[in-house]
Scaffold this active site. Structure first.
Site, PDB file in Angstrom:
ATOM      1  N   ASP A   1      -3.285   1.019   4.620  1.00 41.79           N
ATOM      2  CA  ASP A   1      -3.998   1.602   5.757  1.00 41.79           C
ATOM      3  C   ASP A   1      -3.272   2.817   6.334  1.00 41.79           C
ATOM      4  O   ASP A   1      -2.092   3.040   6.037  1.00 41.79           O
ATOM      5  CB  ASP A   1      -4.145   0.551   6.864  1.00 41.79           C
TER       6      ASP A   1
ATOM      7  N   TYR B   1       6.093  -7.143   0.748  1.00 38.85           N
ATOM      8  CA  TYR B   1       5.926  -6.296   1.925  1.00 38.85           C
ATOM      9  C   TYR B   1       7.095  -6.515   2.880  1.00 38.85           C
ATOM     10  O   TYR B   1       7.598  -7.634   2.999  1.00 38.85           O
ATOM     11  CB  TYR B   1       4.637  -6.666   2.684  1.00 38.85           C
TER      12      TYR B   1
END
Lengths: 249, 249
Positions: free
Chosen positions: A53, A111
């Site tokens: 994003d 992540y």
């Protein structure tokens, strides 16, 4: 045709996310225009391990593309980096076989999420960590991480806006939290992640670190399979796609 | 009227330097518009310890301004930070006496310069350090630092474009260089610095670190008092105004 796999690092601050959108500067857009330049104007489509994003960074995003050119790996790397702006960098180019696919061959993704947990904000971290000035009990967060690990339906921890209507079962191999100085580092490794999953998990873990929830609440939250049970998706600038692993032969 | 001293931190990446210029976003411009807002539309002029160029950062820039308001120091800090954008932050506000002046009362200034000395650039450092991929002999640089320290005419190490035609003698109390991991940190403390002085010194020190000059060449360069003797002014993004010291009573 040769298939090339690239490991890509980018500072997400200046991009409107990964996916191509007309009128916006996106990671895919910038990469594909460099590929087009190398290919003398021919459009080259790339495939990525997944999207990121707006504002989300990558240390080890992986993409692949097919090219009619026969160029040594290191020359690919040099040629592309010369054409790319300085907020995106190709770390590695490897020629792979045709059965490699940046998205479908993923075995594990990692992540990281960084929180700047000091009384005062730091102007140099504003785009690279989430500023959270409240006291955190890192041991409680670690305890909660144990409940997140494993194979679960993560519906509660994924965006309700997700367009993927499929299976929400994922395996989280590793979830951890560590504080060093004023920086809190979250690490997650899993078979795959749902849309916004890391940012929703961190949001709940910060609630737990503040004592607003208990670590064992995770069990019930997972069972409810309801996004409404938990708070806001935390902001993107602390999130880094750190590494993508493949079964390489 | 009360005189307020502020310690200001800013990320120079988004500013066209410190000094007000119409049509440009500058540190002084942004600070003065916050002061104007607090003062219900009255223009408030600030004085700084000195200017910083486009892209140069500050960890401890110091400014002062006079205000007719009686506001506790901490409320000043909060009010200003609420009005300021997130790439500039007031660390500290102190009420001082009228004989304090942010520029004229300076006793010592400290600058840091960071070099990213790795084979590959780092997208996250591009605005915060100077990328220099060649091998450096840090001991030779340290040796050269010894020759820079002391009271000298620094004409060779200051911009020829400088509009200040005065005395170019300054005292450098401290100059040092240290490598930690892939980052090289230069620290300079002195009574005052000429225009571009740190950036020209670092440029020469990197030449010495590469073996293109010898540490003892510094002696001759200082004696020549000629900017033409040395190379380019190094780029601004590695430079930080770190601290400004005053004789505080």
């Amino acid at each position: 045709m040769a298939r090339l796999k690239c490991v890509v690092k980018y500072d997400g601050s200046g991009f409107s996310g990964f996916q191509v959108q007309p009128q916006y500067r996106t990671v895919q857009g910038v990469l594909e225009s460099a590929l087009k330049e190398v290919h003398k104007g021919s459009e080259i489509r790339l495939q990525a391990s997944g999207r990121t994003d707006t504002g989300v960074h990558a240390v080890g995003q992986v993409i692949h593309f097919d090219s009619p050119y026969k160029i040594p790996e290191n020359n690919w790397k040099r040629a592309l980096n010369t054409l790319l702006p300085d907020d995106i960098y190709i770390q590695e180019v490897t020629e792979v076989t045709k059965d490699f696919h940046a998205r479908y061959s993923v075995v594990e993704k990692e992540y990281h999420y960084y929180v700047w947990n000091a009384e005062e904000p730091d102007v140099f971290k504003r785009n690279y960590a989430y500023y959270f000035p409240y006291e955190l009990n890192v041991e409680k967060i670690q305890e909660a991480c144990r409940y997140l690990e494993g194979t679960h339906d993560f519906t509660t921890f994924s965006s309700a806006k997700s367009t993927i209507k499929g299976e929400k079962v994922r395996t989280l191999y590793h979830a951890s939290c560590k504080k060093q100085g004023d920086e809190v580092e979250f690490i997650f490794r899993g078979s795959g992640f749902l849309y916004n999953m890391v940012r929703i998990m961190v949001s709940v873990l910060l609630d737990i670190g503040q004592g607003r929830r208990n670590p064992e609440d995770i069990i019930g939250l997972l069972e409810k399979k309801d996004r409404q049970q938990v708070g806001k998706t935390i902001s993107p600038q602390g999130l880094y796609l750190w590494n993508v692993r493949y079964n390489e032969k």
